[in-house]
Structures are given as structure tokens and as C-alpha cells.
Write an enzyme that holds these catalytic residues in place. Structure first.
Site, mmCIF file in Angstrom:
data_model
loop_
_atom_site.group_PDB
_atom_site.id
_atom_site.type_symbol
_atom_site.label_atom_id
_atom_site.label_comp_id
_atom_site.label_asym_id
_atom_site.label_seq_id
_atom_site.Cartn_x
_atom_site.Cartn_y
_atom_site.Cartn_z
ATOM 1 N N SER A 173 -5.509 -9.321 7.768
ATOM 2 C CA SER A 173 -4.771 -8.036 7.830
ATOM 3 C C SER A 173 -4.115 -8.038 9.392
ATOM 4 O O SER A 173 -4.772 -8.443 10.307
ATOM 5 C CB SER A 173 -5.866 -6.877 7.645
ATOM 6 O OG SER A 173 -5.353 -5.746 8.078
ATOM 7 N N ARG B 282 -0.389 4.346 17.559
ATOM 8 C CA ARG B 282 -0.747 5.316 16.556
ATOM 9 C C ARG B 282 -0.317 6.888 16.889
ATOM 10 O O ARG B 282 -0.173 7.569 16.151
ATOM 11 C CB ARG B 282 -2.135 5.151 16.223
ATOM 12 C CG ARG B 282 -2.611 3.757 15.469
ATOM 13 C CD ARG B 282 -1.603 3.286 14.531
ATOM 14 N NE ARG B 282 -1.924 2.068 13.751
ATOM 15 C CZ ARG B 282 -1.099 1.391 13.230
ATOM 16 N NH1 ARG B 282 0.317 1.346 13.849
ATOM 17 N NH2 ARG B 282 -1.476 0.311 12.715
ATOM 18 N N ASP C 107 -7.959 3.069 12.704
ATOM 19 C CA ASP C 107 -6.739 3.655 12.749
ATOM 20 C C ASP C 107 -6.653 5.275 11.897
ATOM 21 O O ASP C 107 -6.006 6.183 12.207
ATOM 22 C CB ASP C 107 -5.549 2.861 12.087
ATOM 23 C CG ASP C 107 -4.975 1.927 12.926
ATOM 24 O OD1 ASP C 107 -4.944 2.012 14.098
ATOM 25 O OD2 ASP C 107 -4.479 0.833 12.368
ATOM 26 N N ASP D 76 0.794 -1.408 -0.035
ATOM 27 C CA ASP D 76 -0.205 0.032 0.070
ATOM 28 C C ASP D 76 0.748 1.326 -0.246
ATOM 29 O O ASP D 76 0.736 2.322 -0.715
ATOM 30 C CB ASP D 76 -1.071 0.002 1.269
ATOM 31 C CG ASP D 76 -1.908 -1.239 1.398
ATOM 32 O OD1 ASP D 76 -2.159 -1.601 0.031
ATOM 33 O OD2 ASP D 76 -2.195 -1.666 2.131
#
Length: 408
Positions: A183, A103, A132, A23
Site C-alpha cells: 500500500s 491530509r 488517515d 477504491d
């Protein structure tokens, strides 16, 4: 570590949260093509497995004008993991927030780089259905509201196969491994896994969703004991040996994984309003949180532990919802730190086939008095005081019952 190429002109800059995966690799070209910007790729280490190649060099080959690798493991431990541990943070009582608390740190580092480089935007690879995106977006605007945010995966809506075709078309260097139905996110505090068969909430997770821990049924039949030393709520030693925070977590992780400890299967409420079935592995987090709770129970008064539970839930919710950089979370931190002043001592844990059990605890600030607790010789409890105490304690109920009987 950073490497820089000279930009061809003075276009706006965007700082990309870069992992080196598919990605974010194609995002470099996509951002240049769709926003006409120069891309600064920033990879931030919070304890995830290392890449099989030099991702900084690969980012430059794929078109970034600058690429930087930031080792933030120690900061992650000191400023994010330990505050969460002191708050016994578990979202919905199940999830130790491994991804969630990483994060805000990543967002902070991205903002630092953007401020230093004079970038106009920050970009990340989050999808529109996940938590996220909120954690990144809110974290970024909380630290610098002037920065714009670009989320390519909310815009391009490409499948994995289409992303690979895009990379081939534009000559983008990618490392495509065997396609996984899952994932996965990993860092020092935990591993999350979703998608694939896990989307069926009735299906038992197949063994291949677990990447760290052995199956408890295959773990050693002999227990392993470990003594965890705490100072003001923070783990500082294992079996009497003082250790740096990250090293201590890694050692507990190894032991817990060996004994199949830390597997979690949870259907959670996402911030975006949907329920999501995910599995987590948090071997060190589970062991250390159980030990920490036990140390609190022996050193803190009952009213403190009970009130602290309320704030622990709120802390966990704030962290999960991406509100780390807010005065409420900071204020809860201050309260928690005050409660930890006497949370010092040693907890002995028994690790055996998926279970982490507290089997001993001691502290110079212990409120446990064996003379009061014992039923054997040496009992110093005033037994005569019990009757008067019970009379006063039950008096409101007794009075209410009398009143109710008169009205019948």
C-alpha cells in the site's frame, strides 16, 4: 478544472475524495447505490504522480455528476510543508510526516467544495485500521461540524478481487495495474509503503519497496555538494539561485534520490493503538531538515533550541494524530515563527551514498564567534574567568556532598 453533468433530481450531494484508483472509482457507484446521493468527485494534487488518463473525465463516465481537479501543490508547500520544516517535524524522531500533513489540506479542500456545492456529506477511501481516517474525519468536523462523513471502505469490507468483480458487474471503468502487495502513498514531501513482506518486522525490506531512491551501495562514488539558502527558516535558494518552494523541493529531491538519501524503515505507533512497520522515502525532507537544524544551531541561543525541541515533538504528534486544525498547533506555529526571525543564512551539504552531511554554514545572525571558539592565535576567551564560573556552577553539588558526608 471542473466538469459537470446535470443531476437527474435533487438528491443530497456527497463530495468524494477521489484519486482515480480502484477504491474511489467503485465508490462512486457504491455511494449512489447505498446512500442514494449525487457524487461530486474531487481530485486534489499535492505532488503525487499524475494519472495515466484524464481521471476527471473517467469519474463522470463512472457516474459522478461533477468532477473537479484542484492543484494544491503551492498551498501544500507554503501552509503545510514549510511550517513543518520550521518545526523540524519528525514523528517519533523518524518520520517526516509526508502523508500526515497532506491530509488536513485535502480535508480543507473537500470542505471548501462541499460548502460551495451545498453537499451534505464528504466521503473518503480510508480503512478502519489506519491513521488517515482520523485525519480526514477530525479535519472535516473541525472545519464544518455540520457535514456528515461516509467512509465506504469501513463499510463494504471487500477484497481487491471482490472490488474488481464489483466494477465488472456494474460497468465501472477502472485502470487495474499489476497487483502490488504494498500500500503506497506519494506526495511532494514523501512516499510511504506498507503491507506485504513489510508486515514481518524482522524481514529486511526488499529493493522493490523503494520507488524513488537508488540503493546507497549503487549511488555515485563521488560526492555532490549543494548550498541551501534560508530566510527566516524557509529554504529560498540552491547554490545561490532563488527558487519557488515546490521547484526547490523537487530539485533537492532529484539530487538526494540520485545519492540514495532518505530511506527510512520504522515501526511506529499508530493512533488506533497498533504498531505498524512502514518504510518511507523522504529525500528532500531529510536533506532540508538536516540543513535547517544546522542553521538553527548557529543562529539560536541554547535555551531556545532546547525548549523548541519539546514543542517540535508536540507539533509532530498533533500533525500525526490529525489535530492540525486546533489552537494548540496554531499556537506552536506562532512560537516557531518567532524563533525563525534570525534563521537566515546558507548551509552547505555533502550528499554521498545514503548520507546527507552538513559541512558548512554561515549566517549574518550567526552566534558562532571564532575568536571565542579558537585554541589558536586570536583567542579572546577570558581563561581566568573559568575557575570562578566552575566554583559557582558546582557549588550546589559541593554543598550537597558536604551535607551527605556529615550524616555518615
Amino acid at each position: 478544472m471542473s466538469i459537470e453533468m446535470a443531476p437527474k433530481d435533487k438528491r443530497d450531494k456527497v463530495v468524494l475524495a477521489y484519486s482515480g484508483g480502484l477504491d474511489t472509482s467503485i465508490a462512486i457507484h457504491w455511494l449512489k447505490d447505498n446512500y442514494d446521493v449525487d457524487v461530486i468527485a474531487v481530485a486534489i494534487n499535492v505532488g503525487q504522480p499524475p494519472s495515466s488518463d484524464d481521471i476527471v473525465a473517467r469519474a463522470l463516465r463512472n457516474g459522478a455528476i461533477k468532477a473537479e481537479y484542484i492543484d494544491a501543490v503551492d498551498e501544500f508547500v507554503e501552509d503545510y510543508i514549510w511550517p513543518s520544516l520550521k518545526a523540524n517535524a519528525m514523528y517519533q524522531g523518524e518520520y517526516p510526516l509526508g502523508t500526515a500533513i497532506a491530509r488536513p489540506l485535502i480535508a480543507k479542500k473537500l470542505v471548501d467544495v462541499a460548502n460551495r456545492e451545498g453537499a451534505k456529506y464528504i466521503a473518503h477511501g480510508c480503512t478502519a485500521k489506519g491513521n488517515d481516517q482520523v485525519r480526514f474525519d477530525v479535519g472535516i468536523v473541525s472545519l464544518n461540524p455540520e457535514l456528515g462523513i461516509i467512509a465506504p471502505m469501513r463499510e463494504w469490507v471487500m477484497t481487491r478481487e471482490e472490488e474488481i468483480d464489483y466494477a465488472k458487474k456494474h460497468g465501472i471503468e477502472i485502470l487495474v495495474k499489476k497487483d502490488s502487495p504494498y500500500s503506497i502513498d506519494e506526495n511532494l514531501w514523501g512516499r510511504s509503503c506498507e503491507c506485504g513482506v513489510l508486515e514481518n518486522a524482522w524481514a529486511e525490506p526488499p529493493e522493490d519497496v523503494w520507488g524513488w531512491t537508488v540503493c546507497p551501495c549503487e549511488a555515485p562514488a563521488e560526492a555532490e555538494y549543494v548550498e541551501i539558502g534560508f530566510e527566516k527558516g524557509v529554504p529560498v535558494s540552491l547554490n545561490g539561485k532563488r527558487m519557488k518552494g515546490a521547484d526547490l523541493i523537487k530539485k533537492v529531491h532529484e539530487m538526494a534520490c540520485r545519492h540514495g538519501i532518505g530511506r527510512i524503515d520504522h515501526v511506529e505507533d499508530r493512533l488506533v493503538g497498533i504498531k505498524s512497520r512502514e518504510t518511507y522515502e523522504a529525500p528532500a525532507a531529510i536533506v532540508l531538515t538536516k540543513a535547517h537544524r544546522s542553521m538553527e544551531f548557529v543562529t539560536l541561543p541554547k535555551d531556545v533550541t532546547e525548549f523548541k525541541k519539546i514543542l517540535e515533538q508536540r507539533f509532530s504528534q498533533l500533525a500525526y494524530d490529525g489535530l492540525w486544525f486546533g489552537i494548540l498547533r496554531e499556537s506552536i506555529d506562532a512560537f516557531v515563527d518567532k524563533t525563525q526571525e534570525r534563521v537566515t543564512g546558507t548551509v552547505r551539504m555533502k550528499l554521498l551514498r545514503g548520507n546527507a552531511m552538513v559541512v558548512g554554514r554561515k549566517s549574518p545572525h550567526s552566534l558562532y564567534d571564532e575568536g571565542l571558539a579558537t585554541y589558536a592565535e586570536g583567542d579572546v576567551f577570558d581563561h581566568k574567568a573559568a575557575e570562578g564560573f566552575i566554583y559557582c556552577w558546582g557549588l550546589p553539588n559541593k554543598t550537597a556532598a558536604k551535607t551527605a558526608r556529615k550524616k555518615r
